[in-house]
Scaffold this active site. Structure first.
Site, mmCIF file in Angstrom:
data_model
loop_
_atom_site.group_PDB
_atom_site.id
_atom_site.type_symbol
_atom_site.label_atom_id
_atom_site.label_comp_id
_atom_site.label_asym_id
_atom_site.label_seq_id
_atom_site.Cartn_x
_atom_site.Cartn_y
_atom_site.Cartn_z
ATOM 1 N N GLY A 111 -8.908 -7.452 0.521
ATOM 2 C CA GLY A 111 -9.021 -7.601 -1.251
ATOM 3 C C GLY A 111 -10.233 -6.431 -1.452
ATOM 4 O O GLY A 111 -9.764 -6.546 -2.951
ATOM 5 N N GLU A 114 -8.867 -3.287 -2.521
ATOM 6 C CA GLU A 114 -7.819 -3.146 -3.176
ATOM 7 C C GLU A 114 -8.482 -2.744 -4.146
ATOM 8 O O GLU A 114 -7.527 -1.792 -5.580
ATOM 9 C CB GLU A 114 -6.510 -4.057 -2.542
ATOM 10 C CG GLU A 114 -6.087 -3.735 -1.689
ATOM 11 C CD GLU A 114 -5.321 -5.558 -1.334
ATOM 12 O OE1 GLU A 114 -4.215 -5.764 -0.927
ATOM 13 O OE2 GLU A 114 -5.965 -6.786 -0.877
ATOM 14 N N GLU A 134 -6.534 -6.534 7.693
ATOM 15 C CA GLU A 134 -5.680 -6.973 7.865
ATOM 16 C C GLU A 134 -4.679 -8.022 8.907
ATOM 17 O O GLU A 134 -4.251 -8.565 8.913
ATOM 18 C CB GLU A 134 -4.925 -7.310 5.754
ATOM 19 C CG GLU A 134 -4.934 -7.605 5.273
ATOM 20 C CD GLU A 134 -6.063 -6.908 4.642
ATOM 21 O OE1 GLU A 134 -6.225 -7.160 3.293
ATOM 22 O OE2 GLU A 134 -6.557 -5.470 5.253
#
Length: 260
Positions: A111, A114, A134
């Site tokens: 994240g 991201e 992930e």
């Protein structure tokens, strides 16, 4: 605006937004995501802010990822909702009128990467490490990472990084086109602020429309993108900033933009 999880400092048109949870390596849990979404919304509405610099507290991480302890207990529906919540934050940043610069000072994983990819561009410290781990947790990037990374560097490079779950150094991320420039750790924030100052000094509307053209044009075919660019180009000729900018050039003086 100061909170326990976010710090915001505003000066000369620049907002420095710091995710402030160094004990968790600035991990993104539901609370952080909610506060971040609200802060970005307010910064976009603040006419005094021309550009945002986003970073993480401490010297170890920008954002080391989403909160795994929170995710571990989720079922399928809750996982989907958590992904959608994260995506709303990324889309809020992408749709802001104001440019957002990521200053990646350490780990930017999952994240965190991201979040950096949702910014308009990334500056990184030599200490930064970037990746999507992930798959090593049995999942995939869920905050837009599969889409934004492939659009930035192509599907082959994006697939290599996402499928392997490996981290890469800032220098390789720069070579691949994920990161714009790499700086010594002690120089990173100053360099990001220097670029932010240059952006804040020019026409607010011009920058906002340029961001609009880039972000939305990426989702169009080339000819449609050209037409969209031309429409925005034309609209700006009806603004005070265009008259001021071109008038100042002709008169050989410094332009004073008002964002109108």
């Amino acid at each position: 605006m100061d909170t326990s999880l976010l710090l915001i400092e505003k000066n000369d048109g620049i907002a420095l937004l710091t995710i402030n949870s160094p004990k968790t390596l600035n991990a993104l849990n539901s609370t952080v995501l909610s506060e971040l979404e609200g802060a970005l919304y307010e910064l976009d509405r603040d006419d005094a802010v021309k550009v945002v610099v986003l970073t993480g507290a401490g010297d170890k991480a920008f954002v080391a990822g989403a909160d795994i302890k929170e995710m571990a207990a989720m079922n399928a529906f809750e996982g989907q909702q958590f992904g959608l919540k994260g995506q709303r934050v990324m889309l809020t940043m992408e749709k802001m009128r104001k440019p957002v610069i990521a200053a990646v000072n350490g780990y930017a994983l999952g994240g965190g990467l991201e979040l950096a990819l949702a910014c308009d561009f990334i500056y990184a410290s030599e200490k930064a490490r970037l990746g999507f781990p992930e798959v090593t947790l049995g999942i995939i990037p869920g905050f837009g990472g599969t889409q934004n990374l492939a659009r930035r560097i192509g599907s082959a490079r994006a697939s290599e990084l996402i499928f392997s779950g490996r981290m890469i150094e800032a220098s390789k991320a720069c070579t691949w086109g994920i990161v714009n420039e790499v700086f010594a750790p002690e120089e990173l924030l100053a360099k990001a602020m220097e670029t932010a100052a240059a952006i804040a000094a020019v026409g607010t509307l011009g920058v906002a429309y340029a961001k609009n053209a880039i972000v939305n044009g990426l989702n169009m075919g080339k000819e449609d993108g050209f037409r969209y660019e031309a429409s925005l180009f034309g609209v700006l000729f009806a603004t005070e900033d265009q008259k001021e900018g071109m008038g100042a050039f002709v008169e050989k003086r410094q332009a004073v933009f008002k964002g109108k």
